[in-house]
Write an enzyme that holds these catalytic residues in place. Sequence first.
Site, short mmCIF file in Angstrom:
data_model
loop_
_atom_site.label_atom_id
_atom_site.label_comp_id
_atom_site.label_asym_id
_atom_site.label_seq_id
_atom_site.Cartn_x
_atom_site.Cartn_y
_atom_site.Cartn_z
CE LYS A 196 -3.74 -2.33 2.36
NZ LYS A 196 -5.35 -2.23 3.26
CE1 TYR B 241 -9.38 -3.18 1.07
CE2 TYR B 241 -9.24 -1.18 0.69
CZ TYR B 241 -8.36 -2.78 1.01
OH TYR B 241 -7.19 -2.70 1.13
CG ASN C 119 -3.36 -2.67 7.03
OD1 ASN C 119 -3.22 -2.05 5.46
ND2 ASN C 119 -4.59 -3.05 7.81
CG HIS D 30 -5.30 -6.80 -0.39
ND1 HIS D 30 -6.49 -7.00 -0.30
CD2 HIS D 30 -5.85 -7.34 -1.38
CE1 HIS D 30 -6.96 -7.47 -0.82
NE2 HIS D 30 -6.61 -7.99 -1.35
O1 CDP Z 1 -7.01 -5.93 4.82
P1 CDP Z 1 -7.44 -6.89 5.28
O2 CDP Z 1 -8.18 -7.62 4.45
O3 CDP Z 1 -6.79 -7.68 6.25
O4 CDP Z 1 -8.90 -5.95 6.44
P2 CDP Z 1 -10.07 -5.74 5.43
O5 CDP Z 1 -11.29 -5.85 6.90
O6 CDP Z 1 -10.75 -6.35 4.24
O7 CDP Z 1 -10.16 -3.39 4.85
C1 CDP Z 1 -8.86 -3.34 4.45
C2 CDP Z 1 -8.48 -2.32 4.96
O8 CDP Z 1 -9.14 -1.25 4.94
C3 CDP Z 1 -7.84 -2.54 6.12
O9 CDP Z 1 -6.61 -3.11 5.25
C4 CDP Z 1 -7.21 -0.78 6.22
O10 CDP Z 1 -7.02 -0.23 5.87
C5 CDP Z 1 -8.81 -0.26 6.34
N1 CDP Z 1 -9.71 -0.81 7.88
C6 CDP Z 1 -9.74 0.23 8.34
O11 CDP Z 1 -8.92 1.46 7.82
N2 CDP Z 1 -10.57 0.99 9.40
C7 CDP Z 1 -11.39 -0.75 9.67
N3 CDP Z 1 -12.27 -0.64 10.77
C8 CDP Z 1 -11.06 -1.48 8.91
C9 CDP Z 1 -10.16 -1.76 7.73
MG MG Z 2 -9.97 -7.57 3.36
#
Ligand code: CDP
Ligand code: MG
Length: 134
Positions: free
Chosen positions: A11, A51, A114, A117
């Site tokens: 990212k 997303y 973070n 992805h």
């Molecule tokens: O990336 P991952 O699959 O672990 O998590 P996701 O639930 O698919 O969320 C995608 C991305 O959205 C996360 O990696 C974060 O960068 C962002 N996110 C966020 O900013 N705040 C949250 N409460 C959850 C996700």
């Molecule tokens: Mg995800």
Amino acid sequence: MTVERTYVMLKPDCVQRGLCGDVIARIEHKGYRIVDAKMIQLDEPILREHYAHLTDKPFFPEIVEYMTSGPVLAMIIEGEDAIQGVRIIMGKTKFEDAEAGTIRGDYASSTRYNLIHGSDSPEAAEAEIKRFFG
Ligand code: CDP
Ligand code: MG
């Protein structure tokens, strides 16, 4: 054990902080191989697809701002059980849960910023590789 391909994206914060080399080394040292890679600039339409599960969240505009703040390094990664394996070395989504020794546990600065992805299922991997590599 199955050889799988997964979609991994370093990212904008990972690129801006100069951490791509470290993150790629962790992926390669684990035994996975880079099949394809390119720098791309994301935009809101592709993020609405990628997303889709988050577009209703109040923080979705902030995700768009983050993910369009600079280029990302998009990669196809291959190896034995690579989909789940990459998720394990990435670390958990929630900042407080990401364990030391994982990419997020070592480098993430919040749940949002973070670094990485990785596809979370075979179906997602197939759709995401198609979305970003055609
Ligand atoms: O990336 P991952 O699959 O672990 O998590 P996701 O639930 O698919 O969320 C995608 C991305 O959205 C996360 O990696 C974060 O960068 C962002 N996110 C966020 O900013 N705040 C949250 N409460 C959850 C996700
Ligand atoms: Mg995800």
